[in-house]
Design an enzyme around this catalytic site. Structure first.
Site, PDB file in Angstrom:
ATOM      1  N   GLU A   1       0.844  -1.202   0.000  1.00 24.39           N
ATOM      2  CA  GLU A   1       0.000   0.000   0.000  1.00 24.39           C
ATOM      3  C   GLU A   1       0.875   1.246   0.000  1.00 24.39           C
ATOM      4  O   GLU A   1       1.709   1.426   0.879  1.00 24.39           O
ATOM      5  CB  GLU A   1      -0.896  -0.020   1.245  1.00 24.39           C
TER       6      GLU A   1
ATOM      7  N   GLU B   1       1.890  10.516 -10.961  1.00 24.71           N
ATOM      8  CA  GLU B   1       2.080   9.364 -11.841  1.00 24.71           C
ATOM      9  C   GLU B   1       2.698   8.250 -11.005  1.00 24.71           C
ATOM     10  O   GLU B   1       3.673   8.479 -10.290  1.00 24.71           O
ATOM     11  CB  GLU B   1       2.952   9.673 -13.062  1.00 24.71           C
TER      12      GLU B   1
HETATM   13 MN    MN Z   1      -4.447  -1.041   3.934  1.00 25.07          MN
HETATM   14 MN    MN Z   2       4.227   9.560 -18.250  1.00 26.18          MN
END
Ligand code: MN
Ligand code: MN
Length: 392
Positions: free
Chosen positions: A110, A342
Site C-alpha cells: 500500500e 504518476e
Molecule cells: Mn491497507
Molecule cells: Mn508519463
C-alpha cells in the site's frame, strides 16, 4: 450575456461533434449529456490524429460507488471499473476527525499520498518492530505487502489516495481484525488470550472497516515501546517538502526506492504543470502508468503504435492510465495549475524523453528519418528527465 473570452465557455455552450479544421462530423440532436460532452471535448471532437482501438484510459472517482461509514468514506478504481489498469488499483478515502480505518492487512503493498489534513498511521513488522507516525499534507506512506496497519485522522480530519500494486485489489476485501475476531470460534478467542469466553462477548459481529473514534492524543502519549525496536526503513516520506526538479513549465518531485527505500514496488512522481505548459512527449520503459489528477484540467493523447492514438480529457479526481511503453504527453488545458501523480508498479521511476532521444542520436539520421526542418533540429536539447515545458 456578454462573453468574456478569458473565461471558460458559459454554461449555455453546447459543443457539437463537428471538427472545424476538416469539416468532419455533424450535429448531435440528442439525447445527450451536454455537461459530460463539455468535460470530454476531445472525446466528442477527437483530434484528426486520433485513430484505432485503444481501450478506455480514463475513470473518474465521481463515477464510482461511495462507501459511507460513520467516521468517513471510501471509493475505489480497480480493474472492475477500468479493465486496462491491471498493475495498480486506487482508493480515495476521507476520515473525519478521530475516524479510523481499522487494523487490517492485505496481500498487496500500500502506497499513499495525503491530499489534505493529517492522520496517524501504525504498523508492526514480522520481527515485532513497530512504526507509528503522523502524516501531513503531501506526505507519503508505504506498507509492504502482508504487514498490518491502521490509519486514524487527527484533528481536522483528512483525505488521501491509496495505491495498491495489484489492479484487482479491493479495499473492501482486506483482512481485518474485527472480521477475523467475528469469524473465530469464541472458545478459541478465549483460549488464545487466556480469558473466559464471556470476556469476548462484546466484540463486533463483522468487519468494522471505518469507524468513528476520539481524536487521539499526542504521538508521545500513544507510543508503545517494542522490545525489538522500531522499523528501520521508515514507512513515511515527505514528498511535498522534497526539493523539486524545476523546469520552465512546472515542477516534478520523484519518490521511489532510491530516496524512499521501503517503496520497493511503487515508484511515483508528483508533477506540477502551469497554465499553458505541458509535460513533454515521453514514455516509460519499465511499466504502465497510473495517474491521479489533484487539480486543474488536462488532456493526454496516448500513442500505441501502428497508427493507433486516442485523446482523453482529465480533471481533478480523475484517474488516467498509460499501458507499458506507450508514448504520451500531458497538456494543461485550463486556467489553473495542473497537479497530478504518476505511479508505476516498479522500484524506480524511469522516463524516456522524445526530445532527449532525438538530441542524443546522430542528427543526420534524425533529420533524414523525419525530413526534419532546421527549426526542429535546432530545438533538440539534452534534458534531464522528466521535463515539463512551455511550448515555444
Ligand atoms: Mn491497507
Ligand atoms: Mn508519463
Amino acid at each position: 450575456m456578454a462573453q468574456d473570452h478569458n473565461m471558460k465557455p458559459p454554461t449555455s455552450f453546447i459543443p457539437q461533434p463537428y471538427r472545424v479544421t476538416d469539416g468532419f462530423g455533424g450535429p448531435d440532436y440528442g439525447p445527450r449529456d451536454v455537461m459530460r460532452d463539455r468535460e470530454n471535448i476531445n472525446m466528442l471532437i477527437p483530434p484528426a490524429t486520433d485513430n484505432g482501438l485503444l481501450p478506455n484510459l480514463k475513470m473518474s472517482f465521481s463515477d464510482t460507488h461511495m462507501q459511507l461509514n460513520k467516521g468517513g468514506w471510501s471509493r475505489e478504481i480497480t480493474v472492475r471499473d477500468l479493465p486496462v489498469a491491471t498493475t495498480l488499483a486506487g482508493v480515495n478515502m476521507s476520515l473525519r476527525p478521530g475516524g479510523v480505518r481499522e487494523l487490517h492487512w492485505h496481500q498487496q503493498a500500500e502506497w499513499a499520498f495525503m491530499i489534505w489534513g493529517s492522520a496517524r498511521v501504525t504498523s508492526v513488522d514480522w520481527q515485532g518492530r513497530n512504526f507509528i507516525a503522523d502524516i501531513e499534507r503531501g506526505d507519503l506512506w508505504y506498507f509492504p505487502a502482508g504487514l498490518p496497519h491502521s490509519i486514524q485522522a487527527l484533528e481536522g480530519g483528512c483525505e488521501f489516495l491509496l495505491v495498491f500494486d495489484d489492479g484487482t485489489f479491493s479495499d473492501l476485501n482486506t483482512l481485518s481484525i474485527s472480521d477475523w475476531f467475528a469469524h473465530t470460534p469464541k472458545d478459541v478467542l478465549a483460549a488464545n488470550f487466556g480469558i473466559p469466553e464471556s470476556a469476548v462477548a462484546g466484540i463486533p459481529n463483522g468487519q468494522v472497516y471505518i469507524y468513528q473514534d476520539q481524536v487521539p492524543g499526542s504521538i508521545e502519549s500513544q507510543e508503545v515501546q517494542s522490545p525489538y525496536g522500531t522499523i528501520p526503513l521508515s514507512f513515511k516520506h515527505s514528498l511535498l517538502s522534497q526539493q523539486p526538479i524545476v523546469t520552465p513549465g512546472g515542477t516534478v518531485r520523484i519518490a521511489d526506492s532510491s530516496n524512499f527505500p521501503i517503496a520497493k514496488t511503487i515508484a511515483a512522481a508528483l508533477v506540477e504543470i502551469k497554465p499553458g505548459a505541458m509535460r513533454e512527449l515521453h514514455w516509460h520503459p519499465n511499466n504502465d502508468e497510473w495517474q491521479y489528477y489533484l487539480s486543474g484540467q488536462a488532456r493526454m493523447t496516448v500513442f500505441g503504435g501502428n497508427g493507433i492514438a486516442r485523446t482523453f480529457d482529465y480533471r481533478a479526481g480523475d484517474v488516467g492510465y498509460v499501458p507499458f511503453a506507450m508514448g504520451h504527453y500531458v497538456q494543461n488545458t485550463g486556467n489553473d495549475t495542473v497537479w497530478f501523480l504518476e505511479m508505476f508498479k516498479a522500484p524506480r521511476f524511469e522516463d524516456v524523453s522524445l526530445n532527449q532521444w532525438m538530441a542524443l542520436t546522430p542528427h543526420q539520421l534524425v533529420q533524414s528519418n523525419l525530413n526534419a526542418s532546421p527549426e526542429l533540429m535546432n530545438s533538440l536539447r539534452k534534458v534531464k528527465w522528466p521535463v515539463v515545458k512551455y511550448p515555444q
